[in-house]
Design a protein around this motif. Sequence first.
Motif, PDB file in Angstrom:
ATOM      1  N   LEU A   1       0.845  -1.194   0.000  1.00 31.32           N
ATOM      2  CA  LEU A   1       0.000   0.000   0.000  1.00 31.32           C
ATOM      3  C   LEU A   1       0.878   1.240   0.000  1.00 31.32           C
ATOM      4  N   GLY A   2       0.670   2.122  -0.973  1.00 33.29           N
ATOM      5  CA  GLY A   2       1.333   3.410  -1.019  1.00 33.29           C
ATOM      6  C   GLY A   2       0.327   4.528  -0.814  1.00 33.29           C
ATOM      7  N   ILE A   3       0.686   5.523   0.003  1.00 30.50           N
ATOM      8  CA  ILE A   3      -0.228   6.631   0.316  1.00 30.50           C
ATOM      9  C   ILE A   3       0.506   7.946   0.128  1.00 30.50           C
ATOM     10  N   ASP A   4      -0.147   8.893  -0.558  1.00 31.31           N
ATOM     11  CA  ASP A   4       0.417  10.224  -0.733  1.00 31.31           C
ATOM     12  C   ASP A   4      -0.718  11.211  -1.004  1.00 31.31           C
ATOM     13  N   LEU A   5      -0.498  12.469  -0.616  1.00 37.55           N
ATOM     14  CA  LEU A   5      -1.515  13.506  -0.818  1.00 37.55           C
ATOM     15  C   LEU A   5      -1.693  13.903  -2.272  1.00 37.55           C
ATOM     16  N   ARG A   6      -0.650  13.755  -3.065  1.00 38.20           N
ATOM     17  CA  ARG A   6      -0.653  14.289  -4.432  1.00 38.20           C
ATOM     18  C   ARG A   6      -1.282  13.299  -5.401  1.00 38.20           C
ATOM     19  N   ALA A   7      -2.452  13.669  -5.923  1.00 33.24           N
ATOM     20  CA  ALA A   7      -3.217  12.744  -6.758  1.00 33.24           C
ATOM     21  C   ALA A   7      -2.470  12.356  -8.030  1.00 33.24           C
ATOM     22  N   HIS A   8      -1.746  13.298  -8.631  1.00 32.63           N
ATOM     23  CA  HIS A   8      -1.090  12.987  -9.899  1.00 32.63           C
ATOM     24  C   HIS A   8       0.059  11.994  -9.712  1.00 32.63           C
TER      25      HIS A   8
ATOM     26  N   TRP B   1       3.185   0.320 -11.497  1.00 36.57           N
ATOM     27  CA  TRP B   1       3.491  -0.911 -10.762  1.00 36.57           C
ATOM     28  C   TRP B   1       2.332  -1.876 -10.710  1.00 36.57           C
ATOM     29  N   GLN B   2       2.668  -3.155 -10.857  1.00 36.88           N
ATOM     30  CA  GLN B   2       1.703  -4.241 -10.745  1.00 36.88           C
ATOM     31  C   GLN B   2       2.330  -5.354  -9.917  1.00 36.88           C
ATOM     32  N   LEU B   3       1.534  -5.976  -9.074  1.00 30.08           N
ATOM     33  CA  LEU B   3       1.995  -7.096  -8.260  1.00 30.08           C
ATOM     34  C   LEU B   3       1.142  -8.310  -8.575  1.00 30.08           C
ATOM     35  N   THR B   4       1.773  -9.385  -9.048  1.00 28.75           N
ATOM     36  CA  THR B   4       1.044 -10.626  -9.271  1.00 28.75           C
ATOM     37  C   THR B   4       1.057 -11.438  -7.983  1.00 28.75           C
ATOM     38  N   ASP B   5       0.037 -12.231  -7.800  1.00 27.96           N
ATOM     39  CA  ASP B   5      -0.087 -13.067  -6.601  1.00 27.96           C
ATOM     40  C   ASP B   5      -0.094 -12.222  -5.324  1.00 27.96           C
ATOM     41  N   GLY B   6      -0.669 -11.054  -5.409  1.00 28.78           N
ATOM     42  CA  GLY B   6      -0.756 -10.181  -4.243  1.00 28.78           C
ATOM     43  C   GLY B   6      -1.567  -8.948  -4.589  1.00 28.78           C
ATOM     44  N   LEU B   7      -1.791  -8.095  -3.592  1.00 24.48           N
ATOM     45  CA  LEU B   7      -2.558  -6.865  -3.775  1.00 24.48           C
ATOM     46  C   LEU B   7      -1.616  -5.676  -3.706  1.00 24.48           C
ATOM     47  N   ILE B   8      -1.654  -4.832  -4.728  1.00 24.24           N
ATOM     48  CA  ILE B   8      -0.911  -3.576  -4.696  1.00 24.24           C
ATOM     49  C   ILE B   8      -1.899  -2.452  -4.926  1.00 24.24           C
ATOM     50  N   GLU B   9      -1.843  -1.430  -4.091  1.00 29.52           N
ATOM     51  CA  GLU B   9      -2.769  -0.311  -4.233  1.00 29.52           C
ATOM     52  C   GLU B   9      -2.081   0.982  -3.840  1.00 29.52           C
ATOM     53  N   PHE B  10      -2.520   2.059  -4.480  1.00 26.10           N
ATOM     54  CA  PHE B  10      -2.003   3.390  -4.207  1.00 26.10           C
ATOM     55  C   PHE B  10      -3.187   4.297  -3.918  1.00 26.10           C
TER      56      PHE B  10
END
Length: 241
Positions: A111-118, A127-136
């Motif tokens: 999980l990545g978190i940042d204030l800047r939408a762009h 970025w993509q993660l296979t066999d797992g969850l990736i989210e921003f």
Amino acid sequence: MKHPRGQASGPAAILQRMFCLKTSTSPPGSRSLKIGVSWNNRCRVIQRLPFLHSATASDVARLQDLLREALTGVGFHRPGKLAVLNLACGRADETGALAAALAPAEIGHYLGIDLRAHTIAEAAKRWQLTDGLIEFRCGDASAIDRMKQLPAFDFIFIRHQNYWNDPGTWDRLLGNAFAALAPGGVLTCTSYFDREHELMKAALKTRGAEILWDVRHPASRPLSDAPGKSVDRHLAIFRNA
């Protein structure tokens, strides 16, 4: 507390070797690259867009070397798949470097978190993660204590923490990050500046953090926009004492 010898690393060729990068042709009409970042046959991070800046590949390759040495030095080993949190992540250029440095451990949730939408939008495209969850997520990285249904994290990363820019916000961010660690988890931070690094360490020490690793990186790339500033100039690893 250990003070390891800094390890120099080479140019962008190291990224090819350490990440096991594979470049393939993009679909017709697309100018982007598709780059696979892999470390075993079960878990894979895929870089779908090239980095925005030419120096980034070498920077993250050096970060990978530095972080792998540090994690090995502190004996960081976790059973099962890791929950990884990248706070104030911006474009999250270091995602592949984190995955490679953590290997052979697998990431189950990133999980990545940042204030800047762009920047979050760019990270999600890259970025993509296979066999797992990736989210921003676009959100306030200093307010994860108010975010529902977040797991405890095995590995939390903050790159180029900016404590002296807004001490109140960063003190809150660091405190919440430390509180979000799973038992046995670690918080890792890098800093641009010497003084800022010391301020960050002091803030975490007041919360009972133990410094496991603290290094000044001699191969850090100098930046010209401020005196005494360089990429990933310091790296420190903390755990709950």
